[in-house]
Design a protein around this motif. Structure first.
Motif, PDB file in Angstrom:
ATOM      1  N   ARG B 200      75.542  47.566 110.869  1.00 54.95           N
ATOM      2  CA  ARG B 200      75.932  47.152 109.510  1.00 54.95           C
ATOM      3  C   ARG B 200      75.938  48.351 108.557  1.00 54.95           C
ATOM      4  N   VAL B 201      74.958  49.231 108.716  1.00 58.85           N
ATOM      5  CA  VAL B 201      74.922  50.430 107.866  1.00 58.85           C
ATOM      6  C   VAL B 201      76.155  51.301 108.153  1.00 58.85           C
ATOM      7  N   LEU B 202      76.430  51.516 109.423  1.00 59.48           N
ATOM      8  CA  LEU B 202      77.573  52.380 109.766  1.00 59.48           C
ATOM      9  C   LEU B 202      78.876  51.762 109.262  1.00 59.48           C
ATOM     10  N   SER B 203      79.017  50.441 109.428  1.00 58.77           N
ATOM     11  CA  SER B 203      80.245  49.779 108.985  1.00 58.77           C
ATOM     12  C   SER B 203      80.388  49.871 107.474  1.00 58.77           C
ATOM     13  N   ALA B 204      79.266  49.713 106.768  1.00 54.73           N
ATOM     14  CA  ALA B 204      79.328  49.827 105.306  1.00 54.73           C
ATOM     15  C   ALA B 204      79.754  51.243 104.929  1.00 54.73           C
ATOM     16  N   GLY B 205      79.218  52.228 105.631  1.00 53.50           N
ATOM     17  CA  GLY B 205      79.594  53.615 105.332  1.00 53.50           C
ATOM     18  C   GLY B 205      81.058  53.870 105.636  1.00 53.50           C
ATOM     19  N   LEU B 219      67.933  56.293 118.700  1.00 54.09           N
ATOM     20  CA  LEU B 219      66.774  55.466 119.035  1.00 54.09           C
ATOM     21  C   LEU B 219      65.693  56.369 119.588  1.00 54.09           C
ATOM     22  N   GLN B 220      64.549  56.426 118.914  1.00 56.51           N
ATOM     23  CA  GLN B 220      63.431  57.219 119.419  1.00 56.51           C
ATOM     24  C   GLN B 220      62.211  56.336 119.478  1.00 56.51           C
ATOM     25  N   GLY B 221      61.803  55.999 120.686  1.00 53.60           N
ATOM     26  CA  GLY B 221      60.725  55.028 120.814  1.00 53.60           C
ATOM     27  C   GLY B 221      61.180  53.740 120.167  1.00 53.60           C
ATOM     28  N   SER B 222      60.377  53.235 119.232  1.00 49.25           N
ATOM     29  CA  SER B 222      60.787  51.991 118.573  1.00 49.25           C
ATOM     30  C   SER B 222      61.533  52.273 117.272  1.00 49.25           C
ATOM     31  N   ALA B 223      61.634  53.559 116.911  1.00 48.75           N
ATOM     32  CA  ALA B 223      62.315  53.885 115.651  1.00 48.75           C
ATOM     33  C   ALA B 223      63.822  53.911 115.854  1.00 48.75           C
ATOM     34  N   ILE B 224      64.536  53.239 114.970  1.00 48.79           N
ATOM     35  CA  ILE B 224      66.001  53.224 115.028  1.00 48.79           C
ATOM     36  C   ILE B 224      66.536  53.760 113.707  1.00 48.79           C
ATOM     37  N   THR B 225      67.362  54.788 113.791  1.00 48.92           N
ATOM     38  CA  THR B 225      67.862  55.438 112.581  1.00 48.92           C
ATOM     39  C   THR B 225      69.380  55.440 112.583  1.00 48.92           C
ATOM     40  N   ALA B 226      69.944  54.962 111.492  1.00 47.57           N
ATOM     41  CA  ALA B 226      71.402  55.040 111.330  1.00 47.57           C
ATOM     42  C   ALA B 226      71.716  56.277 110.498  1.00 47.57           C
ATOM     43  N   ARG B 245      74.278  56.130  98.689  1.00 48.33           N
ATOM     44  CA  ARG B 245      72.872  55.702  98.684  1.00 48.33           C
ATOM     45  C   ARG B 245      72.728  54.424  97.888  1.00 48.33           C
ATOM     46  N   GLU B 246      73.404  54.369  96.764  1.00 49.22           N
ATOM     47  CA  GLU B 246      73.349  53.169  95.944  1.00 49.22           C
ATOM     48  C   GLU B 246      73.884  51.963  96.718  1.00 49.22           C
ATOM     49  N   ASP B 247      75.057  52.158  97.310  1.00 51.28           N
ATOM     50  CA  ASP B 247      75.696  51.048  98.025  1.00 51.28           C
ATOM     51  C   ASP B 247      74.846  50.566  99.198  1.00 51.28           C
ATOM     52  N   LEU B 248      74.162  51.505  99.858  1.00 50.26           N
ATOM     53  CA  LEU B 248      73.455  51.138 101.084  1.00 50.26           C
ATOM     54  C   LEU B 248      72.015  50.700 100.826  1.00 50.26           C
ATOM     55  N   ALA B 249      71.554  50.845  99.604  1.00 49.29           N
ATOM     56  CA  ALA B 249      70.148  50.549  99.299  1.00 49.29           C
ATOM     57  C   ALA B 249      69.680  49.203  99.851  1.00 49.29           C
ATOM     58  N   PRO B 250      70.508  48.145  99.744  1.00 50.07           N
ATOM     59  CA  PRO B 250      70.023  46.848 100.258  1.00 50.07           C
ATOM     60  C   PRO B 250      69.845  46.827 101.782  1.00 50.07           C
ATOM     61  N   LEU B 251      70.377  47.816 102.491  1.00 51.09           N
ATOM     62  CA  LEU B 251      70.378  47.739 103.960  1.00 51.09           C
ATOM     63  C   LEU B 251      69.202  48.467 104.618  1.00 51.09           C
ATOM     64  N   GLY B 252      68.379  49.167 103.850  1.00 50.10           N
ATOM     65  CA  GLY B 252      67.231  49.840 104.460  1.00 50.10           C
ATOM     66  C   GLY B 252      66.834  51.062 103.657  1.00 50.10           C
ATOM     67  N   ALA B 253      65.668  51.606 103.993  1.00 55.62           N
ATOM     68  CA  ALA B 253      65.172  52.787 103.279  1.00 55.62           C
ATOM     69  C   ALA B 253      65.983  54.003 103.697  1.00 55.62           C
ATOM     70  N   ALA B 254      66.577  54.689 102.731  1.00 56.36           N
ATOM     71  CA  ALA B 254      67.464  55.807 103.053  1.00 56.36           C
ATOM     72  C   ALA B 254      66.865  57.123 102.565  1.00 56.36           C
ATOM     73  N   ARG B 255      67.080  58.179 103.347  1.00 49.75           N
ATOM     74  CA  ARG B 255      66.684  59.518 102.899  1.00 49.75           C
ATOM     75  C   ARG B 255      67.765  60.503 103.301  1.00 49.75           C
ATOM     76  N   GLN B 256      67.888  61.576 102.528  1.00 45.93           N
ATOM     77  CA  GLN B 256      68.883  62.595 102.861  1.00 45.93           C
ATOM     78  C   GLN B 256      68.210  63.678 103.679  1.00 45.93           C
ATOM     79  N   LEU B 257      68.829  64.067 104.787  1.00 47.56           N
ATOM     80  CA  LEU B 257      68.258  65.146 105.613  1.00 47.56           C
ATOM     81  C   LEU B 257      68.562  66.483 104.945  1.00 47.56           C
ATOM     82  N   ASP B 258      67.666  67.464 105.159  1.00 45.24           N
ATOM     83  CA  ASP B 258      68.010  68.775 104.607  1.00 45.24           C
ATOM     84  C   ASP B 258      69.103  69.398 105.473  1.00 45.24           C
ATOM     85  N   ALA B 259      69.738  70.431 104.944  1.00 38.29           N
ATOM     86  CA  ALA B 259      70.971  70.939 105.541  1.00 38.29           C
ATOM     87  C   ALA B 259      70.785  71.311 107.014  1.00 38.29           C
TER      88      ALA B 259
END
Ligand code: FAD
Ligand code: FAD
Lengths: 478, 384
Positions: B200-205, B219-226, B245-259
């Motif tokens: 759902r996150v990928l489709s929204a993006g 997928l790392q262990g039980s962690a799933i990251t989109a 970030r605004e649009d996706l806020a309802p879909l999960g906790a988001a963070r920006q990776l450093d470069a």
């Protein structure tokens, strides 16, 4: 005049039984055989060539298409697939001994799927029809030929059509996922699907652009894209063609790929201005229409960059659209270019070669010389970003000599495109128009290889014969 | 294996002409030690294009480059980078996955139609190939396409050869479209509860107007990251990232990776190292409609998984057994699969790609006979 082959005498003699056989496969209104009612099908977007077919079949389902093709295969009858008949290369021109199979009645949008960003449509849906079905939700189907109100997706697939925005979004081939494909034997095959890059041979890629030589398409699964936040166009006018060409190089060299980058020469600017009153600069030798996408702030930032680049080339004038309405006005002239030329000349031929963009000044100079030599006016409009050139040759169809000169001039322009490292056709296809020029671009061995691939799909050469490949060496007319 | 190493196209022609006359099968290679690919080829000798190297034409302002088939991708990328350009399809480097020492060649990447994360938005390798020179199985040279960006002249044999894995002809030179490198790239990571939520996150993006150019799930262990990537001019990326970030806020906790982290992550996705396949495991690559991914992944519980292309590309690692292969094949019903890496035994025993329907298989056999009349090029590589 390009030669059309003699009809097969035995097929002509069997016309009544062929019609009876086809009638048994189609609903009552699905077969047209009276000359007067076949009239709309005797030509396409190259109206200098006309030919009444044996009959016109208008199936409504894939099963009916398969039944018609199977029957034609069993009875040795040639088939001319047809969409809207807007081909500019004579791709849909009938033959006297052939059945036209037109898919305009297969015009349903079968499915729109936003989660997977695709639409499944029948081949007779118009190009704009797909975008119209998804635009309320902010999506669009990217390839946008100028004929998009009329041309159909099946025809787009078979011509691998492009549009003004393909510099960014690609042509038809880059926007497809799957096809329902019917062989001349009447077998129905699903090619590709709803996923990307199926393993195995890229049949989707081979069939796209094959001009009805390999089989018929009844359904198409296309990718649909979310539209940008907005788009805006600007004009930049220059007093010399080479300088405008340098500006194009500099824009692309700067890392900006505008969503569209169109080029018009002086005759084309004048014709379009007279028609659209778009405020085009009449003192310019060359004009660029440049479109960018994004939010208003992004548009401003990109247009500022582009304006600064153009400013280095002493433009006569630059005009940035301040609103979507002004953008539309700028585009109105370009989109109506063919019609505009049609107003100043009784008839015109629209050519479609591609050249390496660096060759533009040289090629336009040579086109001017050729146009003088043949005593015919030429207006040039050009997808500058990708080198796809559309010289519009003006002539008078009531004067056979004028038409003969126009065809000769057209052929010489296309040979020039090949000579400078380009090709005979960028998006309109070979059809009958460029059939006999193919030997300039391909060796006999290369042509034979392509013929052999066709034979692998259509052993008896019943599908759209007399197109694409020169008649000499063409198994259908040996 | 005895390897023929022609240094130019004429050498390729001579080698193939001789093999054709002798009806001697040849395994076709680029730079690969890559025999663990698709089905094992039964050939006493191989023909490699690795010595056909060099860029033959590069016109940055025309967005066009040509190179001989054996040219390392790395060499092409370096030449493009000097002019601020790049290969659009982001070709992967599977050295880690295959324990190879050398990076890929242009011919190998083209013949396998391999593309990285950017494929979802900007197209596959096959979408950018403009022209080819190649040698048929009877030793005849042919060209298709050319060096211009738009070309519909004649049948498109470029696309037919892309992804044909050396079974229809040996590529000697390839011309393709390139694009400017983006000024800036940024990555948003969203932690999600399950694969369906990730899709759902990928489709929204991908359904946003911001031009997302990478959409993967790790997928790392039980962690799933989109993961969603933006690439564009600096000011655009900043603006679009904020909107996304605004649009996706309802879909999960988001963070920006450093470069740097972003770059490394997309490389790991591109090269499938993020899959974490064990050396003794088989590796599959599935292509499905993204909406079919959650149920396919559910059917593959117990396998290692990684998703790219908006969830439509699923990398799978698991036991190199026929039973595991049957499970993967069943999970790929809605699309296509490739057995990407496996011991010879398994690769010879099972279909490595889906079967074609009979009428298409008949056409394929006739096309193969046209391109390679004696069947000497990579016999059996894709299908029996
Ligand atoms: C004013 C004007 C502007 C144009 N602008 C552009 C442009 O910007 N870009 C561009 O690329 N083209 C352009 N064209 C050319 C033309 O519109 C395209 O080639 C278009 O894709 C043809 O679609 P159609 O439905 O009219 O097909 P047709 O003309 O009916 O057929 C085209 C070819 O495809 C075959 N065919 C059609 N349908 C099928 C099918 N279902 N199965 C198998 N074969 C089939 C036909 O046999 C024929 O060879 C323009 C034409 C006009 C008249
Ligand atoms: C199904 C599949 C399985 C893979 N398995 C492996 C593997 O086991 N080991 C590995 O290291 N990489 C593998 N790869 C990855 C891929 O081979 C490499 O990333 C890349 O193609 C390597 O380039 P290369 O020059 O080394 O090509 P190679 O690995 O030598 O060849 C790749 C393919 O392209 C063909 N090919 C190469 N050059 C030409 C040419 N000039 N003309 C025509 N065909 C050519 C070969 O026959 C082969 O089928 C696989 C890819 C796929 C799609």
């Amino acid at each position: 005049m390009i030669r059309l082959p003699d009809p097969k005498a035995d097929v002509m003699a069997r016309r009544p039984e062929i019609i009876a056989g086809l009638a048994a496969l189609l609903p009552a209104d699905g077969l047209i055989t009276e000359t007067i009612r076949m009239k709309p099908y005797e030509t396409d977007g190259l109206p200098s060539y006309r030919q009444m077919p044996l009959a016109v079949a208008l199936p409504r389902t894939t099963e009916e298409v398969a039944a018609v093709l199977r029957f034609c295969h069993q009875n040795g009858v040639r088939v001319i697939p047809r969409g809207a008949g807007t081909s500019l290369s004579g791709g849909a021109l009938p033959l006297a001994d052939a059945v036209v199979v037109g898919l305009m009645r297969m015009n349903a949008i079968l499915e729109v799927d936003y989660a997977d960003r695709l639409a499944v449509v029948q081949a007779g849906v118009t190009n704009i029809g797909i975008t119209n079905a998804v635009s309320a939700d902010g999506f669009f189907y990217a390839p946008d030929p100028s004929s998009q109100l009329a041309c159909m997706i099946g025809g787009n697939v078979m011509m691998n059509s492009g549009g003004a925005h393909c510099l960014k979004y690609g042509v038809t081939a880059n926007n497809l996922l799957g096809l329902k494909f019917v062989t001349i034997e009447g077998e129905v095959i699903d090619i590709g699907g709803r996923h990307l890059d199926a393993a195995g041979y890229d049949w989707l890629g081979l069939i796209t652009g094959s001009e009805g030589q390999l089989g018929m398409v009844t359904e198409v699964t296309v990718r649909i894209l979310r539209g940008p936040e907005g788009a805006r166009a600007m004009l930049a006018a220059f007093d010399s063609i080479p300088v405008a060409g340098q500006a194009v190089d500099a824009i692309i060299g700067s890392g900006i790929i505008p969503v569209a980058l169109e080029f018009m020469d002086r005759p084309c600017i004048h014709a379009c201005e007279a028609f659209a009153h778009a405020g085009y600069p009449l003192d310019a030798e060359a004009m660029l229409i440049i479109e960018v996408e994004g939010s208003v702030a992004e548009q401003d930032a990109l247009l500022d960059r582009i304006r600064a680049i153009c400013a280095q080339f002493n433009p006569i004038s630059m005009k940035v659209a301040e609103s979507p309405e002004q953008s539309l006005a700028i585009w109105k002239g370009r989109k109506g270019a063919f019609g505009a030329v049609g107003r100043i000349s009784p008839d015109y031929l629209c050519m479609d070669g591609t050249i390496p963009t660096g060759e533009l000044p040289h090629v336009l100079g040579r086109i001017t010389e050729l146009s003088d030599k043949h005593g015919l006016k030429v207006a040039n409009v050009f997808h500058a970003g990708d080198g796809n050139l559309h010289p519009l040759i003006m002539f008078d169809a009531n004067d056979p000599d004028s038409f003969a000169r126009a065809e000769k001039l057209g052929a010489e322009i296309l040979l020039l495109c090949v000579e400078v490292g380009g090709c005979l056709t960028g998006e309109h296809g070979v059809g009958i128009e460029k059939r006999d020029l193919m030997t300039a671009q391909f060796t006999p061995g290369e042509l034979n290889l392509q013929r052999a691939i066709k034979t692998a799909f259509d052993a008896d050469w019943l599908l759209n014969p007399a197109k694409v490949f020169p008649l000499e060496g063409n198994p259908a007319f040996a | 294996m005895n390897t023929l190493l022609p240094t130019d196209e004429a050498g390729v022609v001579a080698a193939i002409t001789a093999a054709h006359a002798a009806r001697e099968p040849l395994a076709i290679e680029g730079r690969g030690t890559k025999r663990a690919m698709l089905r094992p080829v039964q050939a006493a000798r191989s023909l490699s294009t690795r010595l056909l190297t060099g860029i033959t034409l590069y016109k940055p302002s025309e967005l066009v480059i040509s190179a001989r088939a054996g040219t390392p991708i790395a060499e092409i990328e370096a030449a493009l980078a000097e002019k601020g350009q790049q290969i659009i399809a982001e070709p992967p480097d599977f050295r880690a996955l295959f324990g190879a020492t050398e990076g890929p060649s242009l011919g190998g990447i083209t013949a396998s139609n391999l593309s990285g994360p950017r494929r979802i938005t900007w197209g596959a390798m096959r979408d950018h190939v403009l022209g080819i020179r190649a040698v048929r199985g009877d030793g005849e040279v042919f060209r298709s396409g050319g060096r211009v960006l738009k070309n519909v002249t004649g049948l498109d044999l470029c696309k037919l050869l892309c992804g044909s894995h050396g079974t229809l002809g040996v590529l000697t030179e390839i011309t393709f479209k390139v694009l400017p490198q983006p000024e800036e790239s940024a990555t948003l990571a969203v932690d999600v509860a399950d694969i369906a939520a990730g899709i759902r996150v990928l489709s929204a993006g991908l359904g946003s107007p911001y031009g997302v150019s990478g959409a993967a799930i790790l997928l790392q262990g039980s962690a799933i990251t989109a993961l969603l990537r933006l690439e564009d001019f600096t000011e655009s990326v900043a603006y679009r990232m904020a909107r996304l970030r605004e649009d996706l806020a309802p879909l999960g906790a988001a963070r920006q990776l450093d470069a740097e982290q972003g770059l490394a992550t997309w490389r790991a996705v591109r090269d499938a190292t993020a899959l974490g396949a064990m050396p003794d495991e088989a590796v599959w690559r599935l292509s499905l409609p993204p909406s079919a991914a959650p149920s396919a992944c559910a059917a593959l519980a117990g396998f290692r998984l990684m998703l790219d292309w908006g969830g439509g590309l699923i990398w799978v690692a698991g036991p190199a057994t026929e039973a595991a292969h049957a499970t993967v094949m069943a999970a790929a019903q809605a699309g296509s699969f490739t057995l990407f890496r496996a011991p010879d035994g398994l690769r010879s025993a099972v279909p490595v790609v889906p079967a074609e329907p009979a009428p298409l298989a008949a056409i394929a056999a006739r096309v193969k006979a046209v391109m390679d009349p004696e069947g000497i090029l990579n016999p059996g590589r894709i299908r029996l």
